[in-house]
Design a protein around this motif. Structure first.
Motif, PDB file in Angstrom:
ATOM      1  N   TRP A 116     -34.711  -9.512  19.621  1.00  0.00           N
ATOM      2  CA  TRP A 116     -33.450  -8.880  19.246  1.00  0.00           C
ATOM      3  C   TRP A 116     -33.676  -7.836  18.162  1.00  0.00           C
ATOM      4  O   TRP A 116     -34.526  -7.999  17.282  1.00  0.00           O
ATOM      5  CB  TRP A 116     -32.482  -9.927  18.708  1.00  0.00           C
ATOM      6  N   GLY A 117     -32.875  -6.771  18.217  1.00  0.00           N
ATOM      7  CA  GLY A 117     -32.860  -5.807  17.142  1.00  0.00           C
ATOM      8  C   GLY A 117     -31.938  -6.267  16.023  1.00  0.00           C
ATOM      9  O   GLY A 117     -31.298  -7.316  16.109  1.00  0.00           O
ATOM     10  N   ARG A 118     -31.862  -5.451  14.978  1.00  0.00           N
ATOM     11  CA  ARG A 118     -31.036  -5.809  13.822  1.00  0.00           C
ATOM     12  C   ARG A 118     -29.592  -5.358  13.964  1.00  0.00           C
ATOM     13  O   ARG A 118     -28.747  -5.750  13.166  1.00  0.00           O
ATOM     14  CB  ARG A 118     -31.633  -5.216  12.556  1.00  0.00           C
ATOM     15  N   GLY A 119     -29.319  -4.525  14.941  1.00  0.00           N
ATOM     16  CA  GLY A 119     -27.962  -4.119  15.206  1.00  0.00           C
ATOM     17  C   GLY A 119     -27.581  -2.788  14.583  1.00  0.00           C
ATOM     18  O   GLY A 119     -28.198  -2.310  13.624  1.00  0.00           O
ATOM     19  N   THR A 120     -26.544  -2.192  15.158  1.00  0.00           N
ATOM     20  CA  THR A 120     -25.976  -0.953  14.629  1.00  0.00           C
ATOM     21  C   THR A 120     -24.455  -1.085  14.660  1.00  0.00           C
ATOM     22  O   THR A 120     -23.877  -1.578  15.627  1.00  0.00           O
ATOM     23  CB  THR A 120     -26.454   0.267  15.435  1.00  0.00           C
ATOM     24  N   GLN A 121     -23.816  -0.676  13.583  1.00  0.00           N
ATOM     25  CA  GLN A 121     -22.364  -0.844  13.451  1.00  0.00           C
ATOM     26  C   GLN A 121     -21.624   0.255  14.209  1.00  0.00           C
ATOM     27  O   GLN A 121     -21.933   1.450  14.057  1.00  0.00           O
ATOM     28  CB  GLN A 121     -21.961  -0.791  11.973  1.00  0.00           C
ATOM     29  N   VAL A 122     -20.656  -0.165  14.993  1.00  0.00           N
ATOM     30  CA  VAL A 122     -19.743   0.757  15.659  1.00  0.00           C
ATOM     31  C   VAL A 122     -18.337   0.442  15.172  1.00  0.00           C
ATOM     32  O   VAL A 122     -17.882  -0.690  15.286  1.00  0.00           O
ATOM     33  CB  VAL A 122     -19.824   0.618  17.189  1.00  0.00           C
TER      34      VAL A 122
END
Length: 126
Positions: A116-122
């Motif tokens: 998994w990646g660390r994520g990006t906020q939308v």
């Protein structure tokens, strides 16, 4: 070790578009199925879309069908999530995930993902 990095998130007005990218710097993704997931505050993680290693099969959740499109460019080692007609309820942290899933395993998407990646906020807001 597979390290996924998401990018492309940000603040957008309702009705706007964003394109998220998922890439890995140390592993070639062409034999990996890639999934996009999201998690809004106080809510469970939700599967959004996934694409098989060969790109021949995709899955898109009903909540985003017709608005989001997943694609991959194996030459660039990148998977994209094009998000159009964004709504406030699309606001979440978006994660990409990968699982080694060559075509020989089947052309569908796996049911779980290992990396998994660390994520990006939308954020969709006026």
């Amino acid at each position: 070790q597979l390290r996924l990095v998401e990018s492309g998130g940000g603040l957008v007005q309702p009705g706007g578009s964003l394109r998220l990218s998922c890439t890995a710097s140390d592993v070639t993704l062409d034999e990996y199925a890639i999934g996009w997931f999201r998690q809004a505050p106080g809510k469970e993680r939700e599967g959004v879309s996934c694409i098989s290693s060969g790109g021949g099969s995709t899955f898109t959740a009903d909540s985003v069908k017709g608005r989001f499109t997943i694609s991959r460019d194996n030459a660039k080692n990148t998977v994209y999530l094009q998000m159009n007609s964004l709504k406030p309820e699309d606001t979440a942290v978006y994660y990409c995930a990968a699982r080694f899933w060559p075509v020989a395993y089947g052309t569908n998407c796996p049911t779980n993902f290992a990396s998994w990646g660390r994520g990006t906020q939308v954020t969709v807001s006026s």
